[in-house]
Enzyme design. Structure first.
Site, PDB file in Angstrom:
ATOM      1  N   GLU A 117      44.784  71.382  -5.877  1.00  0.00           N
ATOM      2  CA  GLU A 117      43.806  70.602  -5.115  1.00  0.00           C
ATOM      3  C   GLU A 117      43.371  69.322  -5.803  1.00  0.00           C
ATOM      4  OE1 GLU A 117      41.210  73.485  -2.472  1.00  0.00           O
ATOM      5  OE2 GLU A 117      40.741  73.745  -4.599  1.00  0.00           O
ATOM      6  N   HIS A 118      43.203  68.282  -4.979  1.00  0.00           N
ATOM      7  CA  HIS A 118      42.396  67.092  -5.270  1.00  0.00           C
ATOM      8  C   HIS A 118      43.025  66.100  -6.234  1.00  0.00           C
ATOM      9  CE1 HIS A 118      38.821  70.038  -4.506  1.00  0.00           C
ATOM     10  NE2 HIS A 118      39.363  69.630  -3.368  1.00  0.00           N
ATOM     11  N   GLU A 127      43.704  70.962  -0.898  1.00  0.00           N
ATOM     12  CA  GLU A 127      42.869  69.910  -0.332  1.00  0.00           C
ATOM     13  C   GLU A 127      43.224  68.601  -1.026  1.00  0.00           C
ATOM     14  OE1 GLU A 127      38.674  71.963   1.002  1.00  0.00           O
ATOM     15  OE2 GLU A 127      38.853  71.062  -0.990  1.00  0.00           O
ATOM     16  N   TYR A 185      38.827  64.541  -2.461  1.00  0.00           N
ATOM     17  CA  TYR A 185      37.661  64.146  -1.663  1.00  0.00           C
ATOM     18  C   TYR A 185      37.254  62.699  -1.915  1.00  0.00           C
ATOM     19  CZ  TYR A 185      36.457  69.146  -0.914  1.00  0.00           C
ATOM     20  OH  TYR A 185      36.445  70.460  -0.560  1.00  0.00           O
TER      21      TYR A 185
END
Length: 595
Positions: free
Chosen positions: A470-471, A492, A495
């Site tokens: 993630e990220h 993900e 952000y």
């Protein structure tokens, strides 16, 4: 971790082991091992001893231990909300029966039985993870584990409300298992392997889950992505509605090494490799595999130098990392085939001066398990490297396994790495990892905890079972090796991308979460999901979640992308295929099969 909530960025000091008979025929006795150790010591005056006590943060209980519940509560209250704290604990239970316990697990806490089978150690009670510390939101319940126990839950169902990096391995629940927090708040896990749940597994609000080589009574529901391989009792394939991806067997698996007691002697059991695995490895009698006495391990304590760890490895010892923080100023170098590096209680390794924390030579059968690699303030080229660049030896008969080895960049303080994990050796099995560029905590920012790549696979014939990445600032996963396979992927995108330009990839909008190299001719994946939550600039558009060459040998099954609350959008799922996400809906856009 996925978040649907706007508030979330998402001593028992042990003496020398008594001599005991080997568990399985053909294994050396501790006396023989000790003789070899003395011989080595005779040749090398400065040789390190094997074995040793497990330190103050390994707490060993037996059924006659007074005040067990009090001690469990004490550890829990210390760890309940210590998300980026420095304490680490392993709670170990000798074989026997324990009545009326509720072991609540906080951060960096592992609980495990010390039998050869989970049924050797029974808790009439619960091993609980809930989310009271975070107002009922379980999306940050990371870094804790339960292993090798039988549970008889007080109310018939045990609660295990977790997110990433919280393995539930080799467990027997004589009842049901609830994977959601009380009140069914947000939850984002998770992973079960080699376990038997006699009753129903209820994920409820769990957004995604992977279960491997287990037996379950039934499975209640699915939210976005529920994946099963080698699970007796799993629901039938039905993705995307319900979102079940079901493989009858797991192509190759080899369970994680574990500490156990043979009489009064501590040993480490090494389960054997299985092909076409289905169901638990311990279902009938003694599990298949080999074991090693603790005298063949250097039992490391926090504060030991990397040079000492490498000295132990060079003289032929394995490593047992007791709970705590290990700072290294040179890579831990594993050069010997069959070496075991086993962490207890989420032992954490931090490179201090920009080195790679741990490197493995291109050799057979190394087992890395149960520790956390945390990026240091000076940029490292990578945190874990399995095999050197150009590694090409065939390890199909005895692969290296990377199990419950977690990577973190930022969160506990500013950290940087170019890549989290690089897999160069052929036939490596990555069995449950969470490779995470932090989206919350301290030392977090687009450049503050810069990490361009999560996992890079260059080796051929690599298998990933339970891949959470993630990220990262660019590609989360890049796969260049031939004949790679992934069963379950959760991702993900970062952000904190400040704007569209910051993630522009040539003419392409954004970097795919999972990129298969243009020269790859054979690759396959099942149950892969990517989510975007571009909360720094919700207008960002991500072209796709997955990118791969368009050829018959490159195949995907059960793909999805999701926009979390409309903070960013995907134009496609894979390449130019799959509908765009739109608006604030968290309804997945799916592709059942590709091409």
């Amino acid at each position: 971790m996925p978040s649907s909530s706007p508030s979330v960025g998402r001593r028992a000091v042990l003496g020398a082991a008594a001599a005991a008979a080997p568990v399985l025929a053909g294994l050396s006795t501790p006396a023989q091992a000790a003789t070899r150790t003395r011989t080595r010591a005779g040749k090398r005056p400065n040789a390190l001893p094997g074995g040793g006590d497990l330190g103050p943060n390994v707490i060993v209980f037996d059924p006659s231990t007074p005040g067990i519940q009090t001690k469990l509560d004490e550890v829990f209250h210390r760890q309940e909300s210590a998300q980026f704290g420095t304490d680490r604990y392993a709670l170990l239970f000798k074989p026997g029966t324990y009545n009326g316990l509720n072991a609540q697990l906080g951060f960096y806490t592992s609980i495990a039985g010390l039998g050869l089978s989970p049924d050797d150690t029974t808790i009439n009670g619960d091993v609980t993870v809930d989310a009271g510390w975070f107002n009922g939101n379980a999306t940050q319940n990371f870094w804790r584990s339960a292993e090798n126990l039988a549970l008889v839950p007080v109310n018939g169902t045990n609660r295990w409300a977790v997110a990433q990096a919280a393995p539930f391995r080799r467990m027997h629940v004589r009842g049901g298992l609830n994977l959601a927090p009380a009140g069914y708040g947000w939850a984002s896990g998770g992973y079960i392997a080699d376990s038997r749940i006699d009753g129903q597994v209820g994920p409820y609000s769990q957004q995604q889950w992977y279960t491997r080589d287990s037996v379950i009574g039934s499975w209640l529901n699915g939210v976005w992505n529920m994946v099963f391989s080698g699970v007796q009792g799993a629901p039938a394939q039905s993705f995307p509605n319900p979102p079940y991806t079901t493989l009858d067997t797991t192509p190759i698996s080899r369970e994680k090494p574990f500490l156990y007691l043979n009489g009064s002697e501590f040993r480490v059991f090494l389960p054997e490799k299985r092909t076409g695995a289905r169901g638990v490895s311990w279902g009938s009698g003694t599990p298949r595999g080999t074991s090693l006495p603790l005298s063949q391990f250097y039992v490391a304590k926090p504060g030991v130098s990397a040079a000492t760890l490498n000295q132990a490895l060079a003289q032929g010892l394995h490593l047992l990392l007791t709970p705590g923080i290990y700072h290294v100023d040179q890579p831990i170098q594993v050069n010997r085939a069959g070496t075991v590096v086993l962490g207890l209680g989420f032992a954490t390794i931090i490179p201090d001066n920009g080195v790679t924390a741990l490197r493995v030579a291109d050799v057979d059968g190394v087992r890395l398990a149960g520790f956390l690699l945390d990026a240091g303030a000076v940029n490292s080229p990578s945190l874990l490297e399995v095999g050197p660049t150009g590694a090409s030896a065939d390890h199909s008969a005895n692969p290296t396994t990377v199990q419950d080895v977690f990577v973190r960049v930022g969160g506990a303080g500013a950290g940087r790495t170019t890549a989290g994990m690089i897999i160069n050796s052929r036939n490596t099995i990555i069995d449950h990892t969470w490779v995470w560029r932090a989206d919350h905590g301290t030392g977090v920012g687009w450049e503050t905890n810069r990490a361009d790549y999560g996992v890079i696979v260059n080796g051929d014939d690599v298998l990933a079972t339970g891949l959470f990445v993630e990220h990262f600032n660019k590609y989360d996963v890049q796969w260049y090796g031939q004949r790679g396979r992934t069963i379950f992927f959760q991702n993900e995108k970062a952000y904190d991308a400040p704007n569209q330009a910051a993630i522009q990839n040539g003419s392409v909008k954004g970097y795919a979460a999972y990129k298969v190299g243009d020269n790859v001719t054979a690759h396959e994946g099942w149950g892969l999901g990517s989510y975007c939550n571009y909360n720094a600039d919700p207008t960002i558009v991500q072209h796709n979640g997955f990118a791969a060459p368009q050829r018959a040998g490159v195949k995907f099954h059960s793909l999805l992308v999701i926009s979390l609350g409309g903070k960013g959008q995907y134009e496609h799922v894979i390449n130019e295929t799959g509908a765009a996400t739109s608006g604030t809906s968290t309804t997945p856009s799916t592709v059942v099969s590709y091409p």
